[in-house]
Design a protein around this motif. Structure first.
Motif, PDB file in Angstrom:
ATOM      1  N   GLU A 268       1.459  -5.482   2.771  1.00 56.58           N
ATOM      2  CA  GLU A 268       0.360  -4.603   2.355  1.00 56.58           C
ATOM      3  C   GLU A 268       0.931  -3.458   1.540  1.00 56.58           C
ATOM      4  O   GLU A 268       2.052  -2.991   1.775  1.00 56.58           O
ATOM      5  CB  GLU A 268      -0.378  -4.066   3.583  1.00 56.58           C
ATOM      6  CG  GLU A 268      -1.563  -3.161   3.268  1.00 56.58           C
ATOM      7  CD  GLU A 268      -2.698  -3.841   2.536  1.00 56.58           C
ATOM      8  OE1 GLU A 268      -2.500  -4.122   1.326  1.00 56.58           O
ATOM      9  OE2 GLU A 268      -3.754  -4.084   3.143  1.00 56.58           O
ATOM     10  N   VAL A 269       0.184  -2.994   0.554  1.00 57.40           N
ATOM     11  CA  VAL A 269       0.542  -1.815  -0.228  1.00 57.40           C
ATOM     12  C   VAL A 269      -0.736  -1.060  -0.554  1.00 57.40           C
ATOM     13  O   VAL A 269      -1.722  -1.655  -1.001  1.00 57.40           O
ATOM     14  CB  VAL A 269       1.323  -2.195  -1.513  1.00 57.40           C
ATOM     15  CG1 VAL A 269       0.552  -3.204  -2.349  1.00 57.40           C
ATOM     16  CG2 VAL A 269       1.645  -0.954  -2.335  1.00 57.40           C
ATOM     17  N   ILE A 270      -0.734   0.246  -0.288  1.00 56.77           N
ATOM     18  CA  ILE A 270      -1.892   1.086  -0.582  1.00 56.77           C
ATOM     19  C   ILE A 270      -1.409   2.376  -1.236  1.00 56.77           C
ATOM     20  O   ILE A 270      -0.226   2.712  -1.182  1.00 56.77           O
ATOM     21  CB  ILE A 270      -2.718   1.417   0.680  1.00 56.77           C
ATOM     22  CG1 ILE A 270      -1.864   2.225   1.674  1.00 56.77           C
ATOM     23  CG2 ILE A 270      -3.269   0.156   1.326  1.00 56.77           C
ATOM     24  CD1 ILE A 270      -2.650   2.736   2.871  1.00 56.77           C
ATOM     25  N   MET A 271      -2.348   3.066  -1.867  1.00 59.09           N
ATOM     26  CA  MET A 271      -2.045   4.347  -2.474  1.00 59.09           C
ATOM     27  C   MET A 271      -2.419   5.448  -1.480  1.00 59.09           C
ATOM     28  O   MET A 271      -3.506   5.443  -0.909  1.00 59.09           O
ATOM     29  CB  MET A 271      -2.839   4.525  -3.772  1.00 59.09           C
ATOM     30  CG  MET A 271      -2.409   5.710  -4.601  1.00 59.09           C
ATOM     31  SD  MET A 271      -0.865   5.452  -5.495  1.00 59.09           S
ATOM     32  CE  MET A 271      -1.402   4.410  -6.844  1.00 59.09           C
ATOM     33  N   GLN A 272      -1.489   6.371  -1.277  1.00 60.73           N
ATOM     34  CA  GLN A 272      -1.782   7.476  -0.372  1.00 60.73           C
ATOM     35  C   GLN A 272      -2.747   8.458  -1.026  1.00 60.73           C
ATOM     36  O   GLN A 272      -2.938   8.460  -2.248  1.00 60.73           O
ATOM     37  CB  GLN A 272      -0.494   8.201   0.017  1.00 60.73           C
ATOM     38  CG  GLN A 272      -0.660   9.166   1.183  1.00 60.73           C
ATOM     39  CD  GLN A 272       0.646   9.828   1.561  1.00 60.73           C
ATOM     40  OE1 GLN A 272       1.516  10.009   0.716  1.00 60.73           O
ATOM     41  NE2 GLN A 272       0.790  10.196   2.816  1.00 60.73           N
ATOM     42  N   LEU A 273      -3.372   9.274  -0.199  1.00 62.16           N
ATOM     43  CA  LEU A 273      -4.264  10.309  -0.706  1.00 62.16           C
ATOM     44  C   LEU A 273      -3.576  11.107  -1.818  1.00 62.16           C
ATOM     45  O   LEU A 273      -2.453  11.570  -1.658  1.00 62.16           O
ATOM     46  CB  LEU A 273      -4.654  11.255   0.434  1.00 62.16           C
ATOM     47  CG  LEU A 273      -5.487  12.478   0.052  1.00 62.16           C
ATOM     48  CD1 LEU A 273      -6.878  12.060  -0.404  1.00 62.16           C
ATOM     49  CD2 LEU A 273      -5.568  13.460   1.222  1.00 62.16           C
ATOM     50  N   GLY A 274      -4.259  11.270  -2.933  1.00 58.39           N
ATOM     51  CA  GLY A 274      -3.703  11.976  -4.077  1.00 58.39           C
ATOM     52  C   GLY A 274      -3.271  11.064  -5.198  1.00 58.39           C
ATOM     53  O   GLY A 274      -3.074  11.510  -6.327  1.00 58.39           O
ATOM     54  N   GLY A 275      -3.105   9.775  -4.913  1.00 60.38           N
ATOM     55  CA  GLY A 275      -2.760   8.820  -5.956  1.00 60.38           C
ATOM     56  C   GLY A 275      -1.381   8.989  -6.532  1.00 60.38           C
ATOM     57  O   GLY A 275      -1.147   8.661  -7.703  1.00 60.38           O
ATOM     58  N   ILE A 276      -0.420   9.467  -5.735  1.00 62.30           N
ATOM     59  CA  ILE A 276       0.951   9.640  -6.208  1.00 62.30           C
ATOM     60  C   ILE A 276       1.904   8.685  -5.501  1.00 62.30           C
ATOM     61  O   ILE A 276       2.736   8.043  -6.132  1.00 62.30           O
ATOM     62  CB  ILE A 276       1.412  11.100  -6.006  1.00 62.30           C
ATOM     63  CG1 ILE A 276       0.555  12.048  -6.858  1.00 62.30           C
ATOM     64  CG2 ILE A 276       2.892  11.258  -6.350  1.00 62.30           C
ATOM     65  CD1 ILE A 276       0.853  13.514  -6.638  1.00 62.30           C
TER      66      ILE A 276
END
Length: 761
Positions: A297-305
């Motif tokens: 799994e891979v997700i973007m953390q809050l803030g998109g960085i």
């Protein structure tokens, strides 16, 4: 003849004397009780302060917890109820209504507490086309990209209207299509989409997708508003990505639309630079998993960085872009998180904090904080494999769908995940930083801000301010006290001592105001003169003393003993006037007319107008009366028979001072220095107004600082009661309290040893 004389007899047992003794005994007992009560009250007050600080601080280190709330069958769809799969789950702000998007194109809103359906909506999916994938814009966004089997995308927005009929809250879910219900074609060949992502910028809507044949597609939709601003038209631009078809499983876009990430099933990620969207460039292709594991799994953390990545071996890590030695952007592994060897099935990013949750295939929940690099909770919550999950915006409610079609809801208590020993006292690698740093930055204007709660810059600033203040105050105060108590004439002492002690009555806010608005600009404009003054003033006084000693005795004895110090007044004024008057000529000759520029450019020493030099002068002025008064009393209280005996045995006044008076008075002098240091450490207004209040770690005397006390004074009124920020400020107060307590305790121990050593003199 002897005269008879009677010896007078004094009666000590008259009623009046008995009454006098009784009253005196009563007064002694009252004084004894009063002193005892006062001392105990002080101890109790200090203990209560300690307990209150602990009461506010202890919750910071409380572990997270989770407990089940409800369990029920997932709300079924009206069409193909047994075949519809959950593509996405979400929970609204109040934790009352949840949303389920299904593979048959139906959106079901239901009550979180019991699964009762609130509303059903059918998505505008064309006939003969299936909904294949759903992805939100980001953790805290309400925009969704709906990927279809014909290679097109629909942009949806969820909204919840809150009303209060009959004083009871009613939440009405709504679905909107901000760019119309007509699908946008992303894959021109019509292949089905298996992963899609969007980012809605002010000027451009970016949509990227991966099709079933493992091809990556990217389109930009430039916005054009109508004259009245009520309609937005989109102009599509298709971009050719510099990657070949591969085993891509997921696509992500950074919040600034600069970077595109293509995650491969074999554990590799392609990083594409979109700085020039018309000509995307492949920045790097790198392996991000361990031991040849595939990507789970891979997700973007809050803030998109940051990217949060988990692999088939159960390893979880955080990655983001930093500049390498060639000043090129490079995707870098920042930190890893503890997890067992079970692959992660569901990974969720929090909506308002830099934390995330992971649920593995065995049903074990793990809660992490990235900034604090902390595992907050590890607990088994499911007996079946999870299919989908959602975390509420406040991160206090979790809903998870199991493989058997049952939905479970959980209550999560995790109030202060940002706090850990490393976050408070160690260097932390924050997002967008090039390396780990000590940083204090408690708030910002955006919700995706990463709080930086390092107390090191504040502790360093506190010690820095106290150090420079004591460097200025200690020698002047002690030397002045020695001369006043030992050499000065009593008549002059009675005038000088009250004047110096009167300096302590000056409000520190006035001193800070004068230091910030007058002294700081003056020091900056006359920097060579200030340093010339520090050098020439001691030399001038010593030179005058030597010259005075060479004069004939008739002239020297014309000044009464102990009044010699009055002769230094014109010397100090003349030397000060000369040194400051030489400031501009010295600056022109030695520093090309600008000492500040010379320091910055030639020596590489940064210069701020409000700096430690200004604080040292201003706060030193404030601390001098405290040290002077206690030191002068300690020296003056040395029994005169000790100094007279030393002089009678042939010792000079200086020998008597250094070998008899000062050792005897050393406990009091040491106490004076420690009390002065406590005053400097706890000073608030001067450092607040005269330092620039910048939380940096630099011993440079020409740069400012922020102290613990000043930081508390500035930020407590603005912090939310009970928040992590609020409690960390109390932790800063506790650190300051413990620092002064430890220093004072050590000082008392040293003072007692000095008293025991020299008390026999």
């Amino acid at each position: 003849m002897k005269e008879n004389s009677q010896v007078p007899v004094i009666d000590f047992d008259t009623p009046q004397l008995r009454m006098h003794r009784k009253i005196r005994s009563y007064k002694d007992k009252v004084a004894e009780v009063g002193v005892g009560v006062g001392g105990i009250s002080v101890i109790i007050a200090i203990l209560l302060i300690f307990l209150y600080l602990m009461y506010e601080v202890v919750p910071l280190f409380k572990s997270a917890s989770v407990e089940p709330v409800a369990e029920y069958q997932i709300p079924a769809t009206e069409t193909l109820p047994g075949q519809a799969k959950t593509l996405y789950l979400a929970v609204e702000e109040q934790n009352e209504v949840a949303m389920r998007i299904t593979s048959v194109g139906e959106v079901i809103f239901f009550k979180v507490e019991n699964g009762q359906v609130v509303k059903r909506s059918q998505l505008p999916v064309p006939a003969g086309v299936e909904l294949t994938t759903v992805s939100p814009e980001g953790a805290s966004s309400h925009y969704f990209a709906l990927g279809l089997s014909d290679g097109s995308v629909i942009v949806m927005k969820e909204r919840y209207r809150i009303t209060y009929p009959n004083d009871k809250r009613l939440i009405t879910p709504m679905i909107e299509y901000p760019f119309g219900e007509e699908p946008m074609q992303i894959a021109q060949d019509g292949s089905a989409l298996k992963s899609v992502i969007l980012h809605n910028g002010e000027e451009r809507l970016m949509i990227a997708a991966i099709t079933a044949d493992n091809k990556a597609h990217l389109s930009g939709f430039y916005k054009e508003e109508s004259m009245f601003g009520d309609e937005v038209s989109l102009e599509q631009s298709v971009y050719q990505l510099p990657v070949n078809a591969g085993t891509f499983s997921k696509v992500l876009i950074s919040s600034d639309q600069r970077w595109l990430y293509l995650a491969g099933e074999q554990g590799q990620i392609d990083v594409v630079d979109l700085a020039d969207a018309s000509q995307p460039k492949l920045n790097a292709r790198l392996k991000v998993t361990e031991k040849n594991s595939g990507l789970a799994e891979v997700i973007m953390q809050l803030g998109g960085i940051s990217l949060l990545i988990s692999d088939d071996s159960g390893a979880i890590s955080q990655w983001f872009l930093v500049r390498d030695e060639q000043n090129e952007w490079s995707l870098t592994k920042i930190r890893s998180f503890e997890h067992d060897a079970t692959p992660v099935a569901v990974m969720l990013s929090e909506h308002r904090r830099k934390g995330f949750l992971a649920i593995d295939e065995k049903g074990q929940l793990s809660v992490y904080s990235t900034t604090a690099h902390r595992t907050l909770l590890t607990e088994g919550i499911l007996d079946k494999q999870p299919i989908a999950g959602a975390i509420s915006p406040r991160a206090d409610k979790l809903i998870v769908e199991r493989a058997d079609g049952v939905l479970q809801t959980f209550k999560i208590e995790n109030e202060h995940p940002e706090v850990s020993w490393s976050a408070l006292w160690d260097e932390v690698w924050y997002e967008s930083y090039q390396e780990p740093e000590y940083t204090w930055q408690s708030s910002a204007s955006s919700n995706d801000f990463e709080p930086k709660f390092s107390l090191m810059p504040l502790a360093f600033g506190t010690l820095k301010a106290a150090f420079y203040a004591m460097i200025v105050a200690t020698p002047l105060a002690i030397a002045g006290a020695v001369y006043t108590a030992y050499f000065m004439a009593p008549a002059m002492r009675r005038k000088v001592k009250p004047v110096i002690e009167l300096m302590e009555a000056l409000p520190t806010v006035i001193l800070g105001f004068l230091a910030g608005l007058f002294l700081a600009p003056y020091v900056e404009a006359n920097l060579p003169g200030i340093f010339a003054l520090l050098i020439l003033m001691p030399l001038g006084i010593v030179a005058f003393g030597f010259a005075w000693a060479q004069l004939p005795g008739k002239i020297r004895h014309s000044v009464p003993d102990g009044w010699d110090a009055a002769l230094l007044i014109p010397v100090v004024l003349i030397v000060g006037w000369f040194a400051l008057g030489m400031s501009q000529p010295l600056e022109s000759v030695l520093f090309n007319g600008d000492m500040r520029t010379w320091l910055s450019n030639d020596l590489g020493i940064p210069f701020d107008q409000r700096n430690a030099l200004v604080v040292g002068l201003a706060m030193g002025f404030a601390v001098i009366p405290t040290i002077f008064s206690i030191t002068e009393d300690a020296i003056f209280a040395v029994p005169k028979h000790l100094s007279y005996g030393s002089l009678a045995l042939g010792a000079t006044p200086w020998q008597t001072l250094t070998r008899v008076v000062l050792p005897t008075a050393s406990p009091g002098i040491f106490s004076a220095v420690m009390i002065g240091m406590g005053r400097a450490v706890g000073e608030t207004m001067i450092v607040l107004m005269a330092t620039g209040n910048t939380p940096i770690m630099d011993a440079n005397i020409f740069e400012g600082m922020r102290t613990l006390a000043a930081n508390i004074a500035v930020e407590v009124p603005e912090s939310e009661v009970g928040s992590s920020h609020y409690r960390i400020l109390f932790l800063a107060a506790f650190v300051l309290f413990m620092f002064t307590f430890v220093v004072n305790t050590a000082a008392e121990m040293i003072r007692q040893r000095l008293r025991k050593k020299y008390g026999a003199l």
